[in-house]
Design an enzyme around this catalytic site. Structure first.
Site, PDB file in Angstrom:
ATOM      1  N   SER A 276       0.849  -1.188   0.000  1.00  0.00           N
ATOM      2  CA  SER A 276       0.000   0.000   0.000  1.00  0.00           C
ATOM      3  C   SER A 276       0.886   1.239   0.000  1.00  0.00           C
ATOM      4  O   SER A 276       2.089   1.173   0.300  1.00  0.00           O
ATOM      5  CB  SER A 276      -0.881  -0.015   1.254  1.00  0.00           C
ATOM      6  OG  SER A 276      -1.529   1.232   1.463  1.00  0.00           O
TER       7      SER A 276
ATOM      8  N   TYR B  20      -4.009  -0.632   9.924  1.00  0.00           N
ATOM      9  CA  TYR B  20      -3.782  -0.827   8.500  1.00  0.00           C
ATOM     10  C   TYR B  20      -2.376  -0.368   8.120  1.00  0.00           C
ATOM     11  O   TYR B  20      -1.636  -1.067   7.417  1.00  0.00           O
ATOM     12  CB  TYR B  20      -4.829  -0.060   7.694  1.00  0.00           C
ATOM     13  CG  TYR B  20      -4.786  -0.322   6.210  1.00  0.00           C
ATOM     14  CD1 TYR B  20      -5.451  -1.415   5.656  1.00  0.00           C
ATOM     15  CD2 TYR B  20      -4.086   0.525   5.345  1.00  0.00           C
ATOM     16  CE1 TYR B  20      -5.412  -1.662   4.291  1.00  0.00           C
ATOM     17  CE2 TYR B  20      -4.042   0.285   3.983  1.00  0.00           C
ATOM     18  CZ  TYR B  20      -4.712  -0.806   3.459  1.00  0.00           C
ATOM     19  OH  TYR B  20      -4.666  -1.046   2.110  1.00  0.00           O
TER      20      TYR B  20
END
Length: 251
Positions: free
Chosen positions: A143, A156
């Site tokens: 990410s 996250y």
């Protein structure tokens, strides 16, 4: 040169393939010739239709990767159905949003279990097969939060930063044994995970204002990177985190 990207005869597991980025990656790999084992928590009928249209074989396995319980059986079932396992795409992931001061242990553990713990042990289980059978390709879906901090997504960010580190570690351990471990770091894509951002006019405008390409990514934009890292074209690529971000990190 075209043959470098040919995945004919290869077998790929793609987790989180029921929708979004995982679905797009599964379809792209199928288009390059790979047989697909799609793993997801919900119906994969849409993914199956797109993969079958591309030609290769398809097999769906319903599983929730918030525990390690299904992993060994998924690998075993894949080998039993298709005779081998050449490619693993660790795409399954979840997100929870809250200010760091209010973040709960439950939201921390749930995200870390799916995004990091299961990804590691899925790679381990796949590598055990690959080490006995001449190698393979493992692709983790990282990410922008593997590079940056973000806001309101503590677990996250931690999980995706950890996944980048694991990608490098596994590459160091397994490169000499014929297993390529790399990651793709998507930028801001149109997925269920980004619905809240896209529906917030201020956040949406701020994000678009920083993307040199001037648009959110579409899941299909990941296909080329996934094919490259799954194919012979990447045989000397180990431990890389490949951004597919419309230029976000270059800004």
């Amino acid at each position: 040169m075209t043959n470098l990207f040919d995945l004919s005869g290869r077998v790929a597991i793609v987790t989180g393939a029921n929708t979004g980025l995982g679905q797009a990656i599964a379809v792209a790999l199928a288009g390059a010739g790979a047989s697909i084992v799609a793993v997801g928590r919900s119906s994969m009928d849409e993914t199956e239709a797109a993969v079958v249209k591309a030609g290769p074989r398809f097999h769906a396995i319903r599983a929730d990767l918030n525990t390690l319980d299904p992993i060994a059986s998924i690998v075993s079932e894949t080998v039993g159905v298709f005779g081998g396992l050449d490619i693993l795409v660790n795409n399954a992931g979840i997100i929870r949003r809250a200010d760091a001061i209010d973040f709960t242990e439950a939201d921390w553990d749930e995200v870390m279990d799916v995004n990091l713990k299961s990804a590691f042990f899925f790679a381990q289980a796949s590598a055990r097969h690959m080490l006995r059978n001449g190698g393979g390709k493992i692709i983790n879906i990282a990410s922008m939060l593997s590079f940056q901090g973000g806001i309101r997504i503590a677990s996250y960010t931690a999980s995706k930063s950890g996944l980048a580190g694991l990608t490098r570690l596994l590459a160091c351990e397994w490169a000499a044994h014929g297993i390529n471990v790399n990651a793709i770091a998507p930028g801001y894509f149109v997925t269920n995970n980004t619905t809240a951002l896209r529906e917030d006019p201020e956040r949406n405008a701020n994000i678009l204002g920083r993307i040199p390409a001037g648009r959110w990514g579409e899941p299909s934009d990941l296909g080329g990177a996934a094919i490259f890292l799954s194919s012979k074209a990447s045989d000397y690529v180990h431990g890389t985190i490949l951004p597919v971000d419309g230029g976000w990190l270059a800004r």
